[in-house]
Design an enzyme around this catalytic site. Structure first.
Site, short mmCIF file in Angstrom:
data_model
loop_
_atom_site.label_atom_id
_atom_site.label_comp_id
_atom_site.label_asym_id
_atom_site.label_seq_id
_atom_site.Cartn_x
_atom_site.Cartn_y
_atom_site.Cartn_z
N SER A 72 12.61 18.94 -14.05
CA SER A 72 11.24 18.86 -13.55
C SER A 72 11.15 19.22 -12.07
O SER A 72 12.10 19.03 -11.31
CB SER A 72 10.69 17.44 -13.74
OG SER A 72 10.68 17.09 -15.10
N ARG B 49 11.88 19.54 -23.36
CA ARG B 49 13.00 19.02 -22.57
C ARG B 49 13.54 17.79 -23.27
O ARG B 49 12.79 17.01 -23.84
CB ARG B 49 12.50 18.70 -21.16
CG ARG B 49 13.59 18.50 -20.15
CD ARG B 49 13.02 18.65 -18.74
NE ARG B 49 12.88 20.06 -18.37
CZ ARG B 49 12.18 20.51 -17.35
NH1 ARG B 49 11.51 19.65 -16.59
NH2 ARG B 49 12.12 21.79 -17.06
N ARG C 57 10.38 17.82 -9.50
CA ARG C 57 10.19 16.44 -9.04
C ARG C 57 10.62 16.34 -7.58
O ARG C 57 11.79 16.11 -7.27
CB ARG C 57 11.01 15.51 -9.93
CG ARG C 57 10.60 14.08 -9.90
CD ARG C 57 11.21 13.33 -11.06
NE ARG C 57 10.63 13.74 -12.33
CZ ARG C 57 11.14 13.44 -13.52
NH1 ARG C 57 12.25 12.76 -13.60
NH2 ARG C 57 10.54 13.84 -14.62
N ASP D 75 4.48 21.14 -11.21
CA ASP D 75 5.16 20.73 -12.44
C ASP D 75 6.01 21.91 -12.88
O ASP D 75 5.58 23.07 -12.79
CB ASP D 75 4.14 20.37 -13.52
CG ASP D 75 4.81 19.74 -14.73
OD1 ASP D 75 4.78 18.49 -14.83
OD2 ASP D 75 5.34 20.47 -15.57
N ASP E 249 -2.53 13.23 -16.41
CA ASP E 249 -1.90 13.35 -17.74
C ASP E 249 -0.56 12.65 -17.86
O ASP E 249 -0.11 12.33 -18.95
CB ASP E 249 -1.73 14.83 -18.10
CG ASP E 249 -0.83 15.59 -17.12
OD1 ASP E 249 -0.36 14.99 -16.15
OD2 ASP E 249 -0.61 16.80 -17.34
N HIS E 250 0.11 12.35 -16.74
CA HIS E 250 1.47 11.82 -16.79
C HIS E 250 1.55 10.29 -16.87
O HIS E 250 2.57 9.75 -17.28
CB HIS E 250 2.25 12.27 -15.55
CG HIS E 250 2.93 13.59 -15.71
ND1 HIS E 250 2.27 14.72 -16.10
CD2 HIS E 250 4.23 13.96 -15.54
CE1 HIS E 250 3.12 15.74 -16.14
NE2 HIS E 250 4.31 15.30 -15.82
#
Length: 786
Positions: free
Chosen positions: A669, A474, A671, A189, A124-125
Site C-alpha cells: 500500500s 492483495r 502507506r 492509495d 471507504d477505509h
C-alpha cells in the site's frame, strides 16, 4: 513471451501530432472533470520537436504532455526512460479517508486557502464489514465521527469534494466520475492505477506527494521505462480480465514491474470492457508497476456515455481521432514486451501470502496437497475496488442462479461488497442483490471492508490456519482478518462464487461436478454477464453524493482537539544538521517486509490522523533476521523490546537509528505512515537490497535517507546495534544529488572492527532539498510563505 527493447510495434490508426492545435473547448458543466486537452496537445507538440518527432508510447504521451518544462528534455527517449526526473503538473488528486487525514494535516501547514487542482476525499477505509451494510455503516459512522467530521470540514474549507461513508470505494468512484482518457492524476492509495482502465495515467502516492499537486508544486517522478503487454485473442468461458493480471503477476513477480509503466496493446484489448481493463490496471500495483494504462477504445466511449459523461466522451474521441493523443505512435518501442494469448489463458488462483504465486485452476488441487495447504475453504468474498463492476456482479449472479435452479446452497459464508452507491442501486434494481441475499450472501457496505483488514469475522472466526477465496488484489499475512494464518487466494469473482458451492480446494468448476442434495451431480456452465446495464445506471440515494463543484469556504473552522487520540496537528521535523549521519542498526529485517509489516492496518487504521499513536505499530510485523522473532529486538545490554518500544527508547536517548532489510522493502500500500512513523521515532536511514517505488519516494518526502547495497552480500556483514556512518553525505548534498549515485557507509561492529561498504542512492535535486529541510512539507511550506 518476453522480448527485449528495440522491437518496434506498428499501431493501426495511430497518428503523430499535428503541428498546430485548434481550440479545444471544455464541455459546459464538465470543465473540472475534463483534462485540459488543448494545453496538453500543445505541450506534447513541444515535446515532439525536442525529440525530433520520435515515436512515443501512450504512457510517454500522457506523461510528457503534463511536463512543466518540455524544453528541458534530452533529445531521445533512451536518455529519458529510467534516468530523467520529470517535473509534472497532474490534473487531479483523489484521497481515501485513511490517508487523507495525514495528507490534509500536511496541506494545512502550507497555509493555502484552496487547492490548486480539483481534489476529492473518499470515506471507504474506516468501515468495518461484519453483519451487513446498514448495521455496519451505522456503527462505523458512530465510531469514526470525529475523523469524518474533520475530513468534511477540510473539504468545505478548501473546496474539495467530500464523498462520505457509504458512497463507495475511491477507485470505483474515480472510474465512474473522474477518470478520462489522457488524464493524469495522483491518488493516496496504491491501487489508484485502477483509473488506467479508462485510459488515464493514475499513480498511487503518499500524502506528501499529493500535497505537491494540491499546492501546485511540480510533482517529480523518475521517468519510468515502458513495459508493453500485447494481448491477442478473446477471453472465453470462465476466463475473465482478472486472469490477465494474476497470470502476469505470476510471470513477472512482485518486483517485475518496478520502474515501469505497463501499457497494454494488441487486438485483444478491443475485446475487453472498460471495467475489465480497470481490474487489470488495479492489480498492476501487485507487480510493483508505477501504473498501467490502456489506449482509448470504443469500450471507453460506451462507459463514459453510460456514466453520464457523454460530452467528455465526444471531446476525448475527437482529440484522439485528430491528434492521436490516447494511442501509441506507429513504431513506438518498449523496453520489454510480454505477450498473452487470451484464447488459451486459464483462470488462475494466486496465493497464499503473496499476490504473485500463481496457480492455474486445473493445478490447484495437486498444488494444495503438495504444499500441505488446508483442503477446505472457510469463506468466499467478492467485490472490492478490483472486482465490483456491474459486469463482475452480473456474472457472479449468473452462477448463483444456476446453483439455485439446481437446488444447491452455499457450503461456506459468502460476502459481497458493491464498489459504489451507483453499483449497489443498479444491481438492486436489476434483482442481483436479491439473488445474492436469498442464497445466503451477506451484502456489505459500499466500502473496502475485508479487503484492507476491516473484517470482523465474529466469535466464530478461525483462530488457526484457514483458507479464504477472494476477488481482492492483495493477500499479505494478517491483511484481511488480523489472523496471520489466514491464507487468502486471489482469483476472479467467477471462481470465488463457484467455490462457495464446493468449499474444496481441489474443485475445478471448469471440469468438476458438485453433489446435489438428491444424490445427483451438477456441473456449472460458464458464467455470463452484461458489460453495462441494459437499463442504464441509476444514482441511488442522493445523500451519498457531494456537491458537484464545491467552492472554498474560508470561514469554515477545522478543529482538532488537543485531547483527541484520533487526530493530531503536526509539528515540523527538524532540519538536517549539516553533518554526516551516524546511526545504529535497530533491526535487521528478514524476508518480505511490506507496508503492512511496517505500518499495520486493521485496528490501527483509527490512528491514521494521529502520528504519535499510530507510530506504536512501527515494524511490528517485521521478522528479526538474527533471531527469527517477529517484533522483537535487543538493546546493547541484551534487554528485549518490541520494535517500536526500542525506537522510542533510543529516541529519548538521542540515539539515531536505521533499519537494514532485504528486497522490495515497502511493497504494498501507498502507506506514508510507513515513512512518517520511522522518522517521527528517530530513524534517519533505511539500507536495503531494493525498495518498492512508492515507499522509497515516501521516505525521501519525510527527510529520510534511503540507500541500497551496491553489493547485496554486504547485507550479511551488518548486524543489529552496528554503527553505520555515511561518508560523503555532505558532498552529495553540495552536488544536489549529482555525485554519481553512490555513497560510502562506514560500519563499526560492536567489537570495534570497522570496514566500509558501498551503497547507492537515487536522490534528485528536489529530494535533496526535502532532506535538508527535514521533509518535503517543510520545504513546500517555506516556499509558499516566501
Amino acid at each position: 513471451m518476453l522480448a527485449a527493447r528495440g522491437q518496434a510495434l506498428r499501431r493501426l490508426g495511430a497518428r503523430t501530432l499535428a503541428t498546430t492545435v485548434e481550440s479545444i473547448p471544455l464541455p459546459k458543466g464538465f470543465e473540472s472533470r475534463t483534462p485540459p486537452y488543448e494545453k496538453l496537445i500543445n505541450n506534447l507538440t513541444k515535446v515532439k520537436r525536442v525529440l525530433n518527432n520520435q515515436p512515443l508510447t501512450l504512457a510517454e504521451k500522457i506523461l510528457y504532455a503534463h511536463l512543466v518544462n518540455p524544453e528541458e528534455l534530452p533529445s531521445t527517449t533512451s536518455q529519458i526512460r529510467g534516468q530523467q526526473y520529470l517535473k509534472l503538473n497532474p490534473d487531479r488528486v483523489a484521497m481515501q479517508d485513511a490517508s487523507a487525514q495525514m495528507a490534509l494535516l500536511q496541506f494545512m501547514t502550507c497555509g493555502m486557502p484552496s487547492t490548486a487542482v480539483p481534489g476529492s476525499i473518499h470515506c471507504d477505509h474506516l468501515i468495518v464489514g461484519k453483519s451487513g451494510a446498514e448495521s455496519d455503516l451505522k456503527s462505523s459512522i458512530a465510531t469514526n465521527k470525529e475523523v469524518f467530521d474533520f475530513l468534511q470540514s477540510c473539504g468545505e474549507k478548501y473546496g474539495i469534494q467530500f464523498w462520505g461513508p457509504g458512497s463507495g470505494i475511491i477507485h470505483q468512484i474515480v472510474l465512474e466520475n473522474f477518470s478520462v482518457p489522457g488524464l493524469m492524476m495522483l491518488g493516496t492509495d496504491s491501487h489508484t492505477p485502477n483509473a488506467g482502465g479508462l485510459g488515464a495515467i493514475a499513480i498511487g502516492v503518499g500524502g506528501a506527494d499529493a500535497v505537491d499537486a494540491l499546492t501546485g508544486t511540480p510533482w517529480e517522478l523518475k521517468a519510468p521505462k515502458v513495459l508493453g503487454v500485447k494481448l491477442t485473442g478473446t477471453l472465453n468461458g470462465w476466463t475473465s480480465p482478472k486472469d490477465i493480471i494474476t497470470h502476469l503477476a505470476g510471470l513477472l513477480t512482485v518486483r517485475g514491474g518496478t520502474g515501469y509503466i505497463v501499457e497494454y496493446f494488441g487486438e485483444g484489448v478491443e475485446t475487453l470492457s472498460c471495467t475489465g481493463m480497470a481490474t487489470v490496471c488495479n492489480m498492476g500495483a501487485e507487480i510493483g508497476a508505477t501504473t498501467s494504462t490502456f489506449p482509448m477504445q470504443d469500450a471507453h466511449y460506451r462507459y463514459l456515455q453510460a456514466t453520464g459523461r457523454g460530452p467528455i466522451a465526444e471531446v476525448a474521441k475527437m482529440v484522439n481521432s485528430k491528434y492521436g493523443y490516447m494511442t501509441a505512435d506507429e513504431g513506438a518501442e518498449y523496453d520489454q514486451i510480454v505477450e498473452i494469448d487470451l484464447n488459451t489463458l486459464e483462470p488462475s488462483v494466486n496465493g497464499p501470502f503473496t499476490p504473485d504465486l500463481s496457480t492455474p485452476i486445473s493445478q490447484l488441487g495437486d498444488t494444495t496437497i503438495k504444499n500441505g495447504w488446508p483442503e477446505t475453504v472457510s469463506a468466499g468474498l467478492i467485490g472490492s475496488c478490483t472486482n465490483s463492476s456491474y459486469q463482475d456482479m452480473s456474472r457472479a449472479a449468473s452462477i448463483i442462479r444456476q446453483a439455485e435452479d439446481a437446488g444447491l446452497k452455499p457450503k461456506i459464508p459468502f460476502f459481497v461488497t458493491p464498489g459504489s452507491e451507483q453499483i449497489r442501486a443498479t444491481i438492486e434494481r436489476d434483482g442481483l442483490i436479491s439473488t445474492f441475499e436469498r442464497n445466503g450472501a451477506v451484502v456489505l457496505a459500499n466500502a473496502c471492508g475485508p479487503c484492507i483488514g476491516q473484517w470482523d469475522r465474529g466469535d466464530n472466526a478461525p483462530k488457526d490456519t484457514n483458507v479464504i477465496f477472494t476477488s481482492f488484489n492483495r493477500n499479505f499475512r494478517a491483511r484481511n482478518d488480523g489472523n496471520r494464518d489466514t491464507m487468502n487466494f486471489l482469483t476472479s469473482p467467477d471462481i470465488v462464487t463457484a467455490m462457495i458451492y464446493s468449499g474444496d480446494m481441489s474443485f475445478n468448476p471448469l471440469t468438476d461436478s458438485v453433489k446435489l442434495p438428491n444424490g445427483g451431480e451438477f456441473r456449472f456452465k460458464p458464467p455470463t454477464g452484461d458489460e453495462l446495464p441494459d437499463e442504464g445506471f441509476i444514482a441511488g440515494r442522493k445523500e451519498f453524493y457531494p456537491e458537484l463543484e464545491p467552492k472554498p469556504k474560508p470561514e469554515v473552522q477545522v478543529n482538532v482537539s488537543p485531547d483527541s487520540d484520533r487526530l493530531q496537528l503536526l509539528t515540523p521535523f527538524e532540519k538536517w544538521n549539516g553533518e554526516e549521519l551516524k546511526t545504529n542498526v535497530l533491526v535487521k529485517v528478514e524476508g518480505k517486509c511490506t507496508t503492512d509489516h511496517i505500518s499495520a492496518a486493521g485496528v490501527w487504521l483509527k490512528y491514521k490522523g494521529h502520528l504519535e499513536n499510530i507510530s506504536n505499530n512501527t515494524l511490528i510485523g517485521a521478522q528479526n533476521k538474527e533471531t527469527g522473532e517477529v517484533n522483537r529486538v535487543y538493546d546493547f545490554n541484551g534487554d528485549a523490546y518490541g520494535i517500536p518500544e526500542l525506537m522510542i527508547k533510543w529516541k529519548e536517548e538521542h540515539r539515531p537509528w536505521c533499519v537494514v532489510a532485504e528486497h522490495n522493502y515497502g511493497e504494498g500500500s501507498a502507506r506514508e505512515h510507513a515513512a512518517l512513523s520511522p522518522k517521527f521515532l528517530g530513524g534517519q536511514m533505511i539500507l536495503v537490497k531494493s525498495f518498492a517505488r512508492i515507499h522509497e519516494t515516501n521516505l525521501k518526502k519525510q527527510g529520510m535517507l534511503p540507500l541500497t547495497f551496491a553489493d547485496e552480500s554486504d547485507y550479511d556483514r551488518v548486524s543489529s546495534c552496528d554503527l553505520l556512518e555515511t561518508v560523503g553525505l555532505k558532498e552529495l548534498i553540495e552536488k544536489r544529488g549529482d555525485n554519481g549515485g553512490s555513497l560510502t557507509v562506514k560500519v563499526t561492529k560492536r567489537n570495534g572492527e570497522t570496514f566500509e561498504i558501498q551503497t547507492k542512492h537515487t536522490m534528485s535535486e528536489d529530494q535533496v532539498d526535502f532532506f535538508v529541510a527535514g521533509s518535503a512539507i517543510n520545504f513546500i511550506g517555506a516556499s509558499k510563505s516566501a
